[in-house]
Each structure stands twice: as C-alpha cells, then as structure tokens.
Design an enzyme around this catalytic site. Structure first.
Site, PDB file in Angstrom:
ATOM      1  CG  HIS A  25      41.642  48.894  55.760  1.00  0.00           C
ATOM      2  ND1 HIS A  25      40.675  48.843  54.781  1.00  0.00           N
ATOM      3  CD2 HIS A  25      42.355  47.748  55.635  1.00  0.00           C
ATOM      4  CE1 HIS A  25      40.802  47.733  54.089  1.00  0.00           C
ATOM      5  NE2 HIS A  25      41.797  47.039  54.577  1.00  0.00           N
TER       6      HIS A  25
ATOM      7  CG  HIS B 177      40.713  42.620  48.568  1.00  0.00           C
ATOM      8  ND1 HIS B 177      41.444  43.793  48.602  1.00  0.00           N
ATOM      9  CD2 HIS B 177      40.512  42.281  49.858  1.00  0.00           C
ATOM     10  CE1 HIS B 177      41.678  44.129  49.861  1.00  0.00           C
ATOM     11  NE2 HIS B 177      41.119  43.235  50.642  1.00  0.00           N
TER      12      HIS B 177
END
Length: 716
Positions: free
Chosen positions: A468, A625
């Site tokens: 990620h 985010h």
C-alpha cells in the site's frame, strides 16, 4: 450565509448507546476493554456523520443527494464485509473478544440494533429531499400509477424497444431450481397463477439498473424508476399466466474474503483454515418492498437461508446508491441556482511549478533540486505536479530508470501511458502492481499486462503482504553523477480521486530518502527481507515500534520540559498498542490532538486516562484521506506524511511507508494545517468520552477547514 445554528449531535449514536454500561473500573490498566470503543459501532457513527451532510440544509441541495448516495453505499459495504465477517466468525465458533471485550455474537446483536435506524433514516432523508427538489428545481421522481395515458404509452414503447429484449425471467418450479441472486442486484419477485389449473408460481426478474435507474419523462427533470416500468409490463414476459403481484427485493451477500481482503482480514484471520469453509448463509441482508406479502417474504427467506433479523423492509426506495445520478443532472439555466452544488473548485498549480518558474524549461527536476516540494491535493493540482513529474521523467533523455507502485489508478491513466512511453524509449521501468486492491483487482491485472507488453518489469506484490506504500523513484544522470528523485504520497496515482480526496505528496531528491526508497523497491521486487532504512519508516518491519518510541519520547520531554505535544491526522485509529501508549502519554500530561475521519477506538476525555486527548472527525465536500504525524520533540518538530493509518492490519500485514518532512517551510505548512484541522469550526465533529460526536458551530463568517485551505491555495 446561513444563520448560526445549534450543534448537531449524533443522537442516534450506536456507539454512545453501547458504551453506556462500559464504566472504567478504578485503577484499570490502559488496555482494559472499557477504554476501547467498538470498531463496528464507531464506523456506523461515522456513517451517521456522512448522512448528516445529506440532512443538513446548509449543504447545497444536489450535494445532499450525493451524500445520501454515499451513505447508502457505505452501509452496503459495511453489511457485506463487516457483518459478513462477524457472521463467519460466529459460524466458525470464534470466541476471541474484540478489544472492547465483546464476542462476535455480542457485536452482531449491537450492530443489528444500530443498522436498522440508519436504514430507516435513509428513507426519511429521501422524504425530506423529494419535496425540496421539486420546489427548488422542479426535479420529481414520479410513480408510474400517477402518470397520464400519453406518458404511459411512451414508456410502453420504450419498454418494448429497450428493456424487454434484455430481460430474462427465471421461473421456479420442481424442474427449475431457485436461481442464484447476484450480489447487490435489484430484482422483482413475480407471483403468477395459471388461469386453467389455478396453481400459483414464482418467478424472478433481474432489473437492469446498470443502463438507467431513472427513466426520463417528457416533462423536464421528471423521472420514473425503471423497476416500476418493468413491473407494469411484466405480463408481457409471462404470456398465458395471470400476474398476481410484483414486488421489488435486493440481496446483499457476504464479501468473498479470498478476494476482498482489505476490509475483512482482521475478522477472518481469527478463523482457522479448517473452519473457514464451514457453511453459513452467504446472504447477509434481504431488502424487500413494504407491499410484499408475508408469504413471498417467507419464501425468499427460506430459499436464501436467512432469518427475520436479516430482512429489511424498505418503506420507500430500495437502493439509494443510484440517486448519485440525480446529483449530477444538468439543470436548465432557467432553473439553476448557484447554491445547488458546491462552488466549482479547480486545483491550482503550486507556485514553484507555474509557468515562468519551472514550466518554460520543462524541467521539474531543477525545481526539486532547489528545494523539497510538498503538494496537498486537491488544493494543489495533481496533474501539474505528480503527473508532470512522471511524464517529464518518461520524456527526459537523462532519466535512466523509473520505479513506481500502482495500488489504484484511474481509467485511461496518463501515469500508465507515461510509464509505457518510458519503457518503449529504452528506460528501465519497474512497477509494483498490487492485485489485491479492493474493487480494482481485474483493472490492476489489466494494467500489469499492458505494462509488461511494453517492456516494463512488473511485480505483483509480496506473498502474505499487501503493498500500500505510494511512491515513485526516478534515477537521473546529472553532471555530478546519478541523482535519485522521489515522490512519496499518502494517496493513489489516480487523477480522478486526486480531485476528490485530500492527500499529501512530497517531491524530493534528498539522498537519504532516495537511498531508502531504492532499498524499498529492492525489497518489493527482489529478495531483501532484512532491508534497512535511514529516514523512511516502513511497515511491517518498524513502523509501529517507531511511532511508539516517538510517543514515549514526548512523555520524556513532558516530564523534563512540560511541552509534550502530539498531533496526528489519519483515517482510522484502531491499533490497541498505540492507543494504550497514547493513554500513558496523556496520563503523563502530553497534549494529544487527533483528527480521525472514520472509526476511532480510543476514548478521549476520560479522567485519569485521556484528559489531554482531543479527537475530531472532519466530514466535508472532499474525502479526508491524507495522513500526517507531528511530534513536538522539545521544539525540534518531527513531522511525517505516510500511507498507513494506525490500524493493526495496516502496520502488520501491509507494506507501508512514512517519510519525514525535513524542510522547515514545508514542515510548518503541515503543522499549520494540522492545527487548522483540530480547530475547524464548521465541519469538525468532536468525539465525547461517551461516544457521542458533537458538530461544531461556526461564528458568522467563519469558514470550515476545507474552505480555509481552498482560500489559502488561492492566496498562494
């Protein structure tokens, strides 16, 4: 300008209701279950905050529709993944307690009681929006039964030409078993009777909502749901039979954890391999039309192997996710008002990258050599910074190699096109494509094949770990030798979401950071399990331990100088070890400010445990985010941006990276932005010790956090 209003409180809060009996015993340890909120209930509270954006009349009308759709989509995913995962745990006999001390069965009981009010609230919100849409812009969703004869005739012609050919009626009888009902599909249960034999029959018709859920009428902005049109013409599918009833329903299935590891891995890991495949009902929710007879409902429950607790009666529309289409409608000029949508925002080119600075020469690398460049999307343009970085690297003859992670990218990605151009021009290009990215497995595999066809070296992630970390490395030949340029980010290389999600990105040619990311790519594409790093913090090797030590260091500074301070902005906070360490820091007097968008297991404001901890959640026009970490460090701040939340699965089961911000100007920008987030007067919700979230109310003229950052970008 709206008048100041009373604060909104998450009065429906399932978290607050469930936590009431959770009293903290005297002298409890910092890992005591009473000190932890339940993850599932905390997430449901987050979705209430999203729904409040749809219910708040200060939100522009068409944006309220969009937030209603987002809330419904969020709830669908929660039921599919989290409830599905807990049901798998219960079926497998898991007795392990959650950090807040609950078994899977106890959590399910709380969740079921919490989800039903939210499901009903979707319909109530729609009831508020429907008359407002009609009054403000003339937008109406009509019932088929209320249409005029001419409108019905036109719809009948449309049905026969465009819908009838693609419908597939599926009968159920001894020779034809109950059909498989695909996940999240809208269906019609058709009750039939044979006119001669008098026998009753059942059939299912799938509604093709992928084409258009709302069919337009001859009056502007008037629509009718497609399922109603099909229902009123369904007799044409069953000629010779008498149609006795048509009722809409929708099935939600448990997420396939083998494909959807991102959401349910923390639940499924508790289930042994031997028990994972133990049979349990794969259907976790059945939504039915309120007019559906009990006999039809019972028939569906039997065939889908579910109980009454899994049945949800829709008083209004089934599936509000499709109202997002209405939010994007073109409104004629004579009906359009500026306050129907958020004011248009176009991300701005960072000042150092504007024409006449670095653009005329076409050399972004000289700008980065002058000084690190921090970008904050969507306030700063992704296209004019990150995309430009990759495209110029691909075209620059002095660039020898490009390495990049692709976790999730956009359709027709200019980033992928640039990487292909680089490979075809003879550059060494290596890409780590993460095939386990939720919803994007097939797309990412397709990108991988396309890149391989162009000569790109493609790796598909590490066994047992999801990659990620978001980074791109460019190796360039310069007068003094090879130089490594890095882009490290909190978000994906996606031009579409870069306009909707807030994310940080650092562009740097710092030698230590370049060395670290070069080593990280060696770890990702080759064999280097004991890789070491100088400045970059990498999970799963060291990230949790590093942040734990940073928290402990603030405790030491607090004890020696009285100035311990931590500020963190992340999406989720659930890691028990970090939460316990934050409690210890608060007990020592360290000031801790946390901006946590979604679920948070930490309980702030508890006497003797978290007196000095504040938690806020920001819900606004952009999805928060970005992840940033600040430690005061006795006046020499340590500041990081990174790809990981403080979640156990992120810190243990993923490759993640956090990069230090060392340039003082860029560091102060992050610190100032963190302070803005904690003091947001309009879109921040403050978490109380009992689980309630209270929305702050601005004084007249005060802007919310995101509006402040938009204004700051314009000023720059």
């Amino acid at each position: 300008m709206h008048e100041p209003c009373r604060p909104f409180v998450t009065s429906e809060s399932p978290l607050a209701r469930a936590v009431q009996p959770q009293r903290v015993p005297e002298e409890a340890d910092v890992d005591h279950p009473s000190l932890f909120f339940n993850r599932e209930l905390s997430w449901l509270d987050f979705n209430w905050r999203v729904l409040q954006m749809a219910r708040d009349d200060r939100t522009p009308l068409l944006e309220r529709l969009r937030f209603l759709s987002i809330t419904a989509q969020n709830l669908d995913g929660f039921i599919r993944k989290r409830i599905g995962g807990l049901k798998r745990q219960a079926a497998a006999g898991v007795t392990t307690l959650s950090p807040d001390g609950r078994t899977p069965e106890e959590q399910l009981a709380h969740i079921v009681r919490a989800v039903r009010p939210m499901y009903s609230a979707l319909g109530h919100t729609w009831d508020q929006l429907e008359p407002a849409m009609e009054e403000e812009i003339g937008l109406r969703i009509r019932d088929y039964a209320d249409l005029g004869d001419a409108q019905k005739q036109k719809l009948a012609a449309y049905f026969r030409k465009n819908i009838f050919p693609i419908l597939t009626p599926l009968a159920v009888d001894p020779g034809r078993p109950f059909p498989f009902i695909s996940n999240m599909s809208l269906s019609l249960a058709v009750l039939l009777r044979h006119p001669d034999r008098g026998t009753q029959h059942f059939a299912r018709v799938k509604v093709p909502t992928s084409r258009a859920r709302w069919l337009s009428l001859d009056e502007p902005l008037h629509f009718v749901p497609i399922e109603q049109v099909i229902a009123h013409h369904v007799n044409e599918l069953f000629r010779g039979m008498t149609v006795e009833g048509v009722y809409a329903f929708r099935v939600t299935r448990n997420a396939d954890v083998r494909r959807d590891e991102e959401e349910a891995d923390d639940l499924i890991e508790m289930i042994s391999e031997r028990l994972r495949e133990r049979r349990f009902a794969p259907v976790v929710r059945l939504e039915v039309d309120r007019d559906m007879p009990e006999s039809v409902r019972s028939f569906l429950m039997e065939k889908l192997s579910i109980g009454p607790e899994d049945v949800y009666v829709a008083e209004r529309v089934i599936d509000f996710t499709d109202v997002r289409v209405l939010a994007d409608l073109h409104v004629p000029d004579d009906r359009y008002r500026k306050d129907l949508r958020f004011s248009k925002w176009t991300p701005l080119t960072p000042p150092r990258l504007r024409r006449g600075v670095g653009r005329e020469s076409g050399d972004i690398f000289s700008v980065i050599r002058d000084n690190d460049l921090l970008v904050h999307h969507p306030y700063d343009s992704f296209e004019e910074s990150v995309q430009r970085f990759i495209e110029e690297a691909a075209a620059d003859p002095q660039v020898l190699a490009i390495k990049q992670t692709l976790y999730r990218t956009s359709e027709d990605s200019p980033i992928v096109d640039a990487l292909i151009d680089a490979a075809e021009s003879g550059k060494q290009v290596a890409v780590l494509v993460e095939v386990k990215a939720r919803f994007d497995e097939e797309k990412n595999i397709a990108w991988g094949r396309k890149l391989e066809d162009a000569g790109v070296h493609v790796a598909y992630g590490l066994v047992g770990l999801k990659t990620h970390a978001q980074a791109a490395v460019v190796v360039r030949r310069e007068d003094d030798g090879l130089r490594t340029y890095v882009h490290a980010s909190t978000g994906n290389y996606n031009t579409q979401t870069a306009r909707q999600y807030t994310d940080y990105g650092l562009l740097t040619c710092d030698r230590n950071i370049g060395y670290d990311f070069t080593n990280l790519f060696h770890y990702l594409t080759g064999y280097a399990p004991e890789q070491s790093y100088r400045e970059v913090v990498v999970a799963p090797q060291e990230m949790r331990d590093h942040f734990l030590e940073m928290i402990r260091r603030e405790v030491r500074h607090q004890e020696e100088h009285g100035n311990g301070h931590i500020m963190v902005k992340i999406n989720e906070l659930g890691d028990s070890k970090i939460i316990s360490e934050l409690y210890r820091a608060s007990q020592a007097g360290v000031q801790i400010d946390l901006a946590i968008r979604s679920h948070c297991r930490l309980r702030p404001g508890l006497d003797g445990y978290s007196d000095s901890i504040r938690v806020v959640s920001i819900v606004g026009r952009f999805l928060e985010h970005d992840r940033a970490f600040y430690f005061h460090n006795n006046g020499d701040p340590a500041v990081y941006i990174g790809s990981a939340d403080w979640q156990r699965s992120r810190l243990d089961d993923r490759v993640e990276a956090a990069v230090p911000i060392t340039d003082e100007t860029q560091r102060q920008r992050v610190i100032h932005t963190l302070k803005r987030a904690m003091n947001d007067p309009r879109t921040a919700w403050e978490l109380q010790s009992d689980g309630r979230y209270v929305q702050r109310v601005p004084d007249e003229g005060e802007l919310g956090y995101q509006e402040q950052l938009m204004a700051a970008a314009r000023n720059r």
